[in-house]
Structures are given as C-alpha cells and as structure tokens.
Design a protein around this motif. Sequence first.
Motif, PDB file in Angstrom:
ATOM      1  N   SER A  76       0.846  -1.193   0.000  1.00 43.09           N
ATOM      2  CA  SER A  76       0.000   0.000   0.000  1.00 43.09           C
ATOM      3  C   SER A  76       0.883   1.245   0.000  1.00 43.09           C
ATOM      4  O   SER A  76       1.924   1.268   0.660  1.00 43.09           O
ATOM      5  CB  SER A  76      -0.894   0.021   1.233  1.00 43.09           C
ATOM      6  OG  SER A  76      -1.464   1.308   1.422  1.00 43.09           O
TER       7      SER A  76
ATOM      8  N   SER B 291     -11.217   7.438  -0.758  1.00 34.62           N
ATOM      9  CA  SER B 291     -10.524   6.546  -1.690  1.00 34.62           C
ATOM     10  C   SER B 291      -9.737   5.472  -0.970  1.00 34.62           C
ATOM     11  O   SER B 291      -9.055   4.669  -1.613  1.00 34.62           O
ATOM     12  CB  SER B 291      -9.566   7.356  -2.577  1.00 34.62           C
ATOM     13  OG  SER B 291      -8.550   7.962  -1.785  1.00 34.62           O
ATOM     14  N   SER B 292      -9.826   5.432   0.366  1.00 37.51           N
ATOM     15  CA  SER B 292      -8.986   4.508   1.117  1.00 37.51           C
ATOM     16  C   SER B 292      -9.301   3.056   0.788  1.00 37.51           C
ATOM     17  O   SER B 292      -8.403   2.208   0.770  1.00 37.51           O
ATOM     18  CB  SER B 292      -9.139   4.750   2.628  1.00 37.51           C
ATOM     19  OG  SER B 292     -10.458   4.490   3.059  1.00 37.51           O
TER      20      SER B 292
ATOM     21  N   LYS C 145      -7.354   2.076  -2.366  1.00 39.68           N
ATOM     22  CA  LYS C 145      -5.937   1.829  -2.090  1.00 39.68           C
ATOM     23  C   LYS C 145      -5.736   0.535  -1.316  1.00 39.68           C
ATOM     24  O   LYS C 145      -4.774  -0.205  -1.561  1.00 39.68           O
ATOM     25  CB  LYS C 145      -5.334   3.001  -1.301  1.00 39.68           C
ATOM     26  CG  LYS C 145      -5.067   4.231  -2.122  1.00 39.68           C
ATOM     27  CD  LYS C 145      -4.175   5.209  -1.395  1.00 39.68           C
ATOM     28  CE  LYS C 145      -4.835   5.850  -0.219  1.00 39.68           C
ATOM     29  NZ  LYS C 145      -3.990   6.904   0.394  1.00 39.68           N
TER      30      LYS C 145
ATOM     31  N   ALA D 199      -1.769   0.650  -6.791  1.00 40.26           N
ATOM     32  CA  ALA D 199      -2.721   0.461  -5.694  1.00 40.26           C
ATOM     33  C   ALA D 199      -3.733   1.607  -5.660  1.00 40.26           C
ATOM     34  O   ALA D 199      -4.915   1.392  -5.364  1.00 40.26           O
ATOM     35  CB  ALA D 199      -1.990   0.343  -4.359  1.00 40.26           C
ATOM     36  N   VAL D 200      -3.289   2.818  -5.956  1.00 44.54           N
ATOM     37  CA  VAL D 200      -4.192   3.974  -5.995  1.00 44.54           C
ATOM     38  C   VAL D 200      -5.286   3.756  -7.026  1.00 44.54           C
ATOM     39  O   VAL D 200      -6.434   4.196  -6.847  1.00 44.54           O
ATOM     40  CB  VAL D 200      -3.390   5.257  -6.308  1.00 44.54           C
ATOM     41  CG1 VAL D 200      -4.314   6.415  -6.627  1.00 44.54           C
ATOM     42  CG2 VAL D 200      -2.484   5.613  -5.130  1.00 44.54           C
TER      43      VAL D 200
END
Length: 388
Positions: free
Chosen positions: A48, A92-93, A96, A266-267
């Motif tokens: 992450s 947005s967590s 990710k 990951a984003v």
Amino acid sequence: MKITKLRVTPVNIPLEKPLWWTGGHYPGTSKAIIEVETDEGLIGLGESPSVEVVQTIEAMGERLVGQDPLDIAACEAKTLPPWQIVQNTDDSSVVKAFGAIEIALWDLRGKVFGEPLYKLLGGAVRKDIPFTEYFGFRDGGEMSAHDVADYCLLMREQHGSTMFEGKLIRGDPQLEIETVKALRTALGPRDMIRLDSNMQWSVPTAIHVLREIEPFNIRNYEDPVATFEEMAVLRKHSAIPFSSHIPDIRRAVRAGVPDFIVTNFAVLGGINRAVRFIGACEAMGVGFWCYSGDAGVATAAYLHMSAAMPWITEPSQSLFRWQVGDVIENGPFRQKNNVVAVPEGPGLGVTLDRDALAFWNNHLVEHGPLDHFFDPAKPGRFRRLPLA
C-alpha cells in the motif's frame, strides 16, 4: 487453493537526507506490506502507498479468508462496494486498500503458474525498464543551483545516468530558474530534465517560471499549479508538457492537460484496473508513468507493468539512490545506465527480507510514520513554504 490469512506490516522507508518539497521536509515515506497466505503454502506480496489504510486492509483480509485467490473478481466483490459507488465517494482509502491486496493476488497467480507477472500480462515489449535519477534541495546535501548540477554530473559519472527529474522547491522562483540553467549548462543539450513542483506556484508565478525555463529543453513539468484548470491556463503560455499525480482522465481530456498521469497501481485499485486505466490513457492520448518513493514490492509491480505495457514509454520516477532501506532481499533496486531489469522470478519476482521487514516496522513503531510535513525545528508542526 484458498486464502487462509492476510498479514499487513507497516514500515518506514527513510531517505538518506530530507528533501525539500511544497509541504516542507520530506524525510521518506511509510508503506504497508501485505502478505496473502494460502493453504498450499504460497504467499503473495502486495504494498500500500500509505499506512492509514492498515485497518481497512486487515478488515478486508478477514473477509477474504476461504476465498480462491485466483478469482480476483470475486475477491473484489467480497471487499469493495460496486465500483460506481466507490468512484462517487470522497473516501478513496478502500480503493488503495484493495489495490494493495490485489497486487498480492497477482503475485500469487504468478507463483501458482510459475511465471513472472509480465508474462501473465501478455509478455514483455521491453526488459530493461527506464527510471529517472532524482535531484533536489536536501538538508545536509545539495542546497544551491550548482550543488544540484554537480550532483547530477556525479550520478552520470558513477552510474551512467542521463535521465533526471527533481523538485526545485524552496518557494523561490528565481532559484528554480537559476538551477535549471545550471543543470542544462552542466549536462549539455541531450540529457533529460523533468521537474516536479508539487503544485508550488500560483498561476502568474508559474507563467514567469515556465517562460524563463522553456529554452532549456524541459521534458516535462509535473503539477506546476494546483488544478487542471490552472494548468490549462499555463498551456496558453508554454509548450512544456505537463503531468499530474491526479488520475482523472475525464478531466484531463476536457481540459487538454495534463499530458501525462503519474501514479501508483494500488491507488488505481490494483493491477487489473491499472491495465484498463493505461489502456484508457492510450485511447485518449494521455501518457502514463509510475511515481517514486515505494518499497521494493510496489517497485517490482512497476517493473513488470512497464515491461508489458507498450504505452509506458517514458521513464518512471525513482528515489532509489536515496532510500536507505527496503523490505526485499537485495533491495532497494538501483538503476544503471538509466534502467533496472525486470525480475524473472515467478509473480513479482521478489522475496521479503524478514529481518529488514522487522527492522523497518520497528522503526515505524519507535518513531511513528514518516511525516511528509515534518519540521525538524518544531516536531509535530508543519513547516510551510510561502506560495509565490
């Protein structure tokens, strides 16, 4: 094969000297390393880009126990809301968090089939993956225009580097202009120079800076101002291409800028979604490369994707030379003559260094996550640069 456990370990990855950027001091970064374990003894590795999603990753891991790790769509459905909902929230967590896990699922897939990730993605169009060498103003290091130019010359002499990117961020537009001139004079006409302002300038100051540096063959300027709309205003005043860390293709096409998106897989939600994102970039004529500051797991993903994706033609960013540690065996990666070879082992082709993982986890436990806004004179306080 079933998932039996997911383990996440937050770590610090310090830089040898703090770098100046728009937020102040950048002493390094903090990452979360993911291990997805299976009932057949295989472990997939993911990473992450930040540690605030550790609890989210752990919660997702609990839901994934018993799932088939090769069925990535089912794993996503088990952990994420429908994508149209995810895309229309401010948080947005979860993207990710799952994106980091999904990289681990691809690593597992490669290990199951005994093939490197780039082969699972269709094969390699290149095996030597280009990265830029980084420069900037660093406390205890280069703090003047000529210091930065001399450093880049040293990297060319020692490592064959001819591709350079950096942040010339001290809140002083004239210092940036002088440093660009010093760099071009020292490096000659051919070496690549890219700049990253981290949204440092107001539009009037950016117009002035870009006008002054345009004659010095600047390959790209990343985030010179705060928004795509402000970037569109700059486009009327400068032919220098722009890039941004904001992965919004719709806005980029509407505004006509930036010319490149620079981000982390990951984003974007993982390897699957990154492949589709890069395909959309290609269809819309928006370039793509990967950003810097990651540990070796995410970097390995960059290497494989850059090997397999014809559209990634520009070098990705690199802080490799400045990173004092890593979590993989023989890490960090280091470029020679501008390139790093894609790993040929199964999956991501990297192996965790358990001692290093424990060491950098302990560093985070003892010192806390590395604060990108750290002010060494006033711990716990922001050190802000003036906006010119």
